[in-house]
Motif scaffolding. Structure first.
Motif, PDB file in Angstrom:
ATOM      1  N   LEU A 139      20.666 -25.184  30.454  1.00  0.00           N
ATOM      2  CA  LEU A 139      20.193 -25.733  29.188  1.00  0.00           C
ATOM      3  C   LEU A 139      20.768 -24.953  28.008  1.00  0.00           C
ATOM      4  O   LEU A 139      21.158 -25.534  26.990  1.00  0.00           O
ATOM      5  CB  LEU A 139      18.663 -25.702  29.150  1.00  0.00           C
ATOM      6  N   GLY A 140      20.839 -23.636  28.153  1.00  0.00           N
ATOM      7  CA  GLY A 140      21.399 -22.808  27.093  1.00  0.00           C
ATOM      8  C   GLY A 140      22.852 -23.139  26.808  1.00  0.00           C
ATOM      9  O   GLY A 140      23.267 -23.267  25.654  1.00  0.00           O
ATOM     10  N   ILE A 141      23.637 -23.294  27.868  1.00  0.00           N
ATOM     11  CA  ILE A 141      25.054 -23.641  27.710  1.00  0.00           C
ATOM     12  C   ILE A 141      25.207 -25.006  27.037  1.00  0.00           C
ATOM     13  O   ILE A 141      26.048 -25.195  26.151  1.00  0.00           O
ATOM     14  CB  ILE A 141      25.760 -23.624  29.077  1.00  0.00           C
ATOM     15  N   LEU A 142      24.374 -25.951  27.437  1.00  0.00           N
ATOM     16  CA  LEU A 142      24.421 -27.297  26.874  1.00  0.00           C
ATOM     17  C   LEU A 142      24.109 -27.277  25.373  1.00  0.00           C
ATOM     18  O   LEU A 142      24.818 -27.889  24.563  1.00  0.00           O
ATOM     19  CB  LEU A 142      23.416 -28.186  27.613  1.00  0.00           C
ATOM     20  N   ARG A 158      25.061 -16.380  13.275  1.00  0.00           N
ATOM     21  CA  ARG A 158      25.389 -16.643  14.681  1.00  0.00           C
ATOM     22  C   ARG A 158      24.336 -16.021  15.599  1.00  0.00           C
ATOM     23  O   ARG A 158      23.940 -16.627  16.599  1.00  0.00           O
ATOM     24  CB  ARG A 158      26.757 -16.055  15.023  1.00  0.00           C
ATOM     25  N   LEU A 159      23.898 -14.824  15.251  1.00  0.00           N
ATOM     26  CA  LEU A 159      22.944 -14.113  16.098  1.00  0.00           C
ATOM     27  C   LEU A 159      21.611 -14.862  16.169  1.00  0.00           C
ATOM     28  O   LEU A 159      21.035 -15.030  17.246  1.00  0.00           O
ATOM     29  CB  LEU A 159      22.743 -12.697  15.546  1.00  0.00           C
ATOM     30  N   SER A 160      21.125 -15.312  15.019  1.00  0.00           N
ATOM     31  CA  SER A 160      19.857 -16.043  14.993  1.00  0.00           C
ATOM     32  C   SER A 160      19.973 -17.388  15.702  1.00  0.00           C
ATOM     33  O   SER A 160      19.070 -17.803  16.437  1.00  0.00           O
ATOM     34  CB  SER A 160      19.389 -16.249  13.551  1.00  0.00           C
ATOM     35  N   ALA A 161      21.093 -18.081  15.484  1.00  0.00           N
ATOM     36  CA  ALA A 161      21.290 -19.381  16.130  1.00  0.00           C
ATOM     37  C   ALA A 161      21.341 -19.238  17.646  1.00  0.00           C
ATOM     38  O   ALA A 161      20.729 -20.024  18.386  1.00  0.00           O
ATOM     39  CB  ALA A 161      22.580 -20.022  15.622  1.00  0.00           C
ATOM     40  N   ALA A 162      22.043 -18.211  18.123  1.00  0.00           N
ATOM     41  CA  ALA A 162      22.126 -17.978  19.568  1.00  0.00           C
ATOM     42  C   ALA A 162      20.761 -17.597  20.132  1.00  0.00           C
ATOM     43  O   ALA A 162      20.377 -18.041  21.228  1.00  0.00           O
ATOM     44  CB  ALA A 162      23.141 -16.875  19.857  1.00  0.00           C
ATOM     45  N   ALA A 163      20.010 -16.791  19.388  1.00  0.00           N
ATOM     46  CA  ALA A 163      18.688 -16.362  19.857  1.00  0.00           C
ATOM     47  C   ALA A 163      17.707 -17.529  19.928  1.00  0.00           C
ATOM     48  O   ALA A 163      16.854 -17.589  20.824  1.00  0.00           O
ATOM     49  CB  ALA A 163      18.146 -15.266  18.945  1.00  0.00           C
ATOM     50  N   ILE A 164      17.818 -18.478  18.997  1.00  0.00           N
ATOM     51  CA  ILE A 164      16.972 -19.677  19.038  1.00  0.00           C
ATOM     52  C   ILE A 164      17.203 -20.436  20.340  1.00  0.00           C
ATOM     53  O   ILE A 164      16.267 -20.899  21.008  1.00  0.00           O
ATOM     54  CB  ILE A 164      17.261 -20.597  17.827  1.00  0.00           C
ATOM     55  N   VAL A 165      18.472 -20.577  20.700  1.00  0.00           N
ATOM     56  CA  VAL A 165      18.822 -21.277  21.940  1.00  0.00           C
ATOM     57  C   VAL A 165      18.228 -20.565  23.157  1.00  0.00           C
ATOM     58  O   VAL A 165      17.687 -21.200  24.061  1.00  0.00           O
ATOM     59  CB  VAL A 165      20.349 -21.396  22.084  1.00  0.00           C
ATOM     60  N   VAL A 166      18.301 -19.246  23.158  1.00  0.00           N
ATOM     61  CA  VAL A 166      17.782 -18.468  24.300  1.00  0.00           C
ATOM     62  C   VAL A 166      16.267 -18.546  24.375  1.00  0.00           C
ATOM     63  O   VAL A 166      15.689 -18.932  25.402  1.00  0.00           O
ATOM     64  CB  VAL A 166      18.221 -16.990  24.204  1.00  0.00           C
ATOM     65  N   MET A 419      21.386 -15.092  28.849  1.00  0.00           N
ATOM     66  CA  MET A 419      21.754 -14.172  27.768  1.00  0.00           C
ATOM     67  C   MET A 419      23.261 -13.925  27.751  1.00  0.00           C
ATOM     68  O   MET A 419      23.903 -13.953  26.697  1.00  0.00           O
ATOM     69  CB  MET A 419      21.012 -12.845  27.947  1.00  0.00           C
ATOM     70  N   ILE A 420      23.812 -13.693  28.925  1.00  0.00           N
ATOM     71  CA  ILE A 420      25.241 -13.405  29.039  1.00  0.00           C
ATOM     72  C   ILE A 420      26.076 -14.610  28.597  1.00  0.00           C
ATOM     73  O   ILE A 420      27.052 -14.482  27.853  1.00  0.00           O
ATOM     74  CB  ILE A 420      25.588 -12.997  30.480  1.00  0.00           C
ATOM     75  N   ALA A 421      25.653 -15.806  29.055  1.00  0.00           N
ATOM     76  CA  ALA A 421      26.395 -17.027  28.727  1.00  0.00           C
ATOM     77  C   ALA A 421      26.332 -17.338  27.241  1.00  0.00           C
ATOM     78  O   ALA A 421      27.346 -17.657  26.610  1.00  0.00           O
ATOM     79  CB  ALA A 421      25.838 -18.203  29.541  1.00  0.00           C
ATOM     80  N   VAL A 422      25.141 -17.256  26.660  1.00  0.00           N
ATOM     81  CA  VAL A 422      24.959 -17.586  25.242  1.00  0.00           C
ATOM     82  C   VAL A 422      25.677 -16.580  24.340  1.00  0.00           C
ATOM     83  O   VAL A 422      26.308 -16.953  23.353  1.00  0.00           O
ATOM     84  CB  VAL A 422      23.456 -17.669  24.897  1.00  0.00           C
ATOM     85  N   ALA A 423      25.595 -15.298  24.681  1.00  0.00           N
ATOM     86  CA  ALA A 423      26.289 -14.274  23.890  1.00  0.00           C
ATOM     87  C   ALA A 423      27.786 -14.525  23.892  1.00  0.00           C
ATOM     88  O   ALA A 423      28.449 -14.439  22.843  1.00  0.00           O
ATOM     89  CB  ALA A 423      25.980 -12.881  24.452  1.00  0.00           C
ATOM     90  N   GLY A 424      28.331 -14.862  25.062  1.00  0.00           N
ATOM     91  CA  GLY A 424      29.763 -15.132  25.160  1.00  0.00           C
ATOM     92  C   GLY A 424      30.177 -16.355  24.361  1.00  0.00           C
ATOM     93  O   GLY A 424      31.161 -16.324  23.620  1.00  0.00           O
TER      94      GLY A 424
END
Length: 458
Positions: A139-142, A158-166, A419-424
Motif C-alpha cells: 500500500l505504501g509503494i502504491l 518530502r519528509l512529511s509527505a512520506a511520513a503521512i504515507v507510512v 519504511m525502507i521502500a517509502v524512504a527510497g
C-alpha cells in the motif's frame, strides 16, 4: 523459585529479540529456540507439553508431536485464510485493479488547495484502504506513486509527505488483515468479520480520525518551522507527476473491494453465511471469468492463475510459518512459568488498564525492533486469554490495543519494509523518516490505549 522463573522467561525473550535484531531468520529463531526450551523443560520437570490423552508416550517425542500439531492446525485454519487472501491481493495488483482503485480514491484530493487538509484526508484514505490492501509495504509503494507527488506539489515537505504515507497504514484491520485474522481465530475465537464489524470498526475509526488530525497539524508545525514560519515557502520541493496507471476499465476498481462487500452484506442479511475464504474464492472466480471473456489471448490469461498460486506460496513462507514458529515460541514462554507469575501479579493488582498498557507496550516495542507488526503480535497475542481470564476481564480489552499497537510500532521501525521502500521512493534519509514518524506514533499509541479502554473497559 518464582523469581528465577521470571528471570529465565525474560532472559529467553531478550535472547530471541537480540537474535531477531541481528537479522537471524525469525521463523528459525522462534521455532528452534522454542523446541530447545520445551525439550529442556520436559527433561527437567518430567512433564509433557501435551495433554495426557494426546501424549505419544515419550516426553521428548511429545515436543515434536506438539510442533506437528501446530503445523496441522495453523495451516488448515488461519493459514488457508491468509494464503487465499494473499493470492487474491496479488491478482488484483497484476490486473491493475488495485492501482485503479487508488487512483480513483486519491485523485480528487489534488483539486483541494489546503495541503494539510489533504494530508489528513489522505491519512484517513490510507487507513481505510488498509482493509482492502492488507500489506503495509504494498500500500505504501502504491500511494508513493499516486499520492506522494500530490502532497509535495501542494506544499508538504518530502519528509512529511512520506511520513503521512507510512503512518496512515498503521492500523491492521478488516477481514483480510493477517493480524486481524490471527486475533479473531487464535486469540478471541470469533470470525474475522465479527471482529472487524463488532470490535475493530468503531474504536478504529475514532483512532484513525484522531491520528489523522494530530499528524497533519504536527507536520504543519514542523514544515512551517523549517521554512521560517511561512506556508508560502513550503512548496519549493517538486516531484514529477506519478506515472499514468496502466490501462484497465474504471469499473475494475470494484474488484479489490468485492470480497469485503460480500462479507459485510452477507453478515448483515440473514440469507446464508459467507466465510472469508469463500468470499475471496467467489470473488476470484468472478474476476477470472471476466478476464477470460475480455482477453484475446485466453491461454495466457489462464497462465495468470500461477500468480495466485505463487502468492499463496509466498504467504505460507512469509506469514503462516511465522504463526507456527510463534506458537512454539509462546508455548516455550509458558513452559518457563514466568508469564504465569507475572499474569497472577497483574490479576492480584486488579488494574485492567495496567495489563492492557503493559501488554500493548510489549507489542509496540517488538514492532519497532522486529519491523513487523505481524511477528510481534503473533509472538505475544496468544498469551492474552490466560491473562484476561485471571484478571476477570474480557480478552478483547487487552487484545485489541495490543493488536493495534504492533502496527503502530512498525511505523517507526528502521527495519520495516514499508519504511525502507517509502524512504527510497521519496528520496529521504531512512533515519530522518523514522524521526519524523516517532512523535505521531507515540501519540497514536497513547490514544490507542485510551480509546480502546473507553470502548472495551468502561
Amino acid at each position: 523459585m518464582e523469581i528465577l522463573a521470571v528471570i529465565l522467561t525474560l532472559a529467553y525473550i531478550f535472547f530471541v529479540s537480540y537474535l531477531v535484531i541481528k537479522q537471524y531468520n525469525v521463523v528459525f529463531v522462534f521455532m528452534s529456540s522454542g523446541i530447545a526450551v520445551l525439550l529442556l523443560c520436559a527433561l527437567l520437570t518430567g512433564q509433557s507439553v501435551l495433554d495426557a490423552d494426546k501424549s505419544t508416550g515419550n516426553l521428548l517425542i511429545d515436543v515434536f508431536q506438539f510442533v506437528e500439531n501446530e503445523f496441522n492446525s495453523n495451516t488448515a485454519g488461519t493459514g488457508i485464510t491468509l494464503m487465499v487472501v494473499s493470492g487474491y491481493a496479488a491478482y488484483m495488483s497484476h490486473i491493475r485493479a488495485s492501482n485503479k482503485l487508488a487512483k480513483i480514491v486519491v485523485g480528487p484530493l489534488s483539486k483541494l488547495r489546503s495541503p494539510y487538509l489533504v494530508a489528513a484526508l489522505l491519512f484517513v484514505i490510507d487507513s481505510y484502504m488498509k482493509t482492502i490492501i492488507s500489506s503495509h509495504s504494498a500500500l505504501g509503494i502504491l500511494l508513493m506513486a499516486i499520492a506522494f507527488p500530490i502532497l509535495v506539489e501542494l506544499g508538504l515537505s518530502r519528509l512529511s509527505a512520506a511520513a503521512i504515507v507510512v503512518i496512515g497504514g498503521f492500523i491492521d484491520w478488516g477481514p483480510s488483515s493477517p493480524s486481524a485474522i490471527f486475533a479473531s481465530s487464535k486469540v478471541l475465537g470469533i470470525s474475522p468479520t465479527e471482529f472487524f464489524l463488532q470490535d475493530q470498526l468503531l474504536p478504529g475509526t475514532v483512532l484513525v480520525l484522531v491520528a489523522a488530525i494530530f499528524t497533519a497539524l504536527y507536520f504543519r508545525y514542523l514544515d512551517r518551522k523549517a521554512s521560517g514560519g511561512s506556508d508560502s515557502k513550503l512548496g519549493v520541493d517538486k516531484v514529477a507527476p506519478a506515472e499514468t496507471v496502466p490501462s484497465c476499465p474504471t469499473w475494475y476498481a470494484l474488484f479489490p473491494v468485492l470480497p469485503l462487500v460480500l462479507i459485510i452484506v452477507f453478515s448483515v442479511l440473514p440469507v446464508f453465511k459467507l466465510q472469508v475464504v469463500s468470499a475471496f474464492l467467489l470473488s476470484l472466480m468472478v474476476v477470472f471469468v471476466i478476464e477470460l471473456v475480455r482477453s484475446s489471448n485466453k491461454k495466457a490469461t489462464t497462465g495468470d492463475f500461477k500468480i495466485v498460486m505463487s502468492a499463496m506460496g509466498k504467504s505460507f513462507t512469509n506469514v503462516v510459518t511465522i504463526i507456527i514458529g510463534a506458537s512454539v515460541f509462546v508455548k516455550a514462554i509458558e513452559s518457563l512459568g514466568g508469564i504465569t507469575i507475572i499474569s497472577n501479579a497483574l490479576a492480584s493488582a486488579n488494574i485492567p488498564i495496567l495489563a492492557s498498557t503493559l501488554m500493548s507496550l510489549i507489542t509496540f516495542l517488538a514492532g519497532i525492533v522486529l519491523g513487523s507488526g505481524i511477528a510481534s503480535w503473533y509472538g505475544f497475542g496468544p498469551l492474552v486469554p490466560d491473562i484476561a481470564t485471571k484478571m476477570g476481564i474480557s480478552t478483547l480489552s487487552i487484545a485489541l490495543p495490543m493488536e493495534i499497537a504492533s502496527g503502530i510500532g512498525r511505523c517507526m521501525s528502521p527495519v520495516a519494509a514499508v519504511m525502507i521502500a517509502v524512504a527510497g521512493m521519496g528520496g529521504v534519509k531512512l533515519m530522518d523518516l523514522v524521526r519524523r514518524c516517532a512523535v505521531p506514533c507515540v501519540v497514536i499509541f497513547i490514544a490507542n490505549l485510551i480509546i480502546c479502554a473507553i470502548f472495551t473497559l468502561v
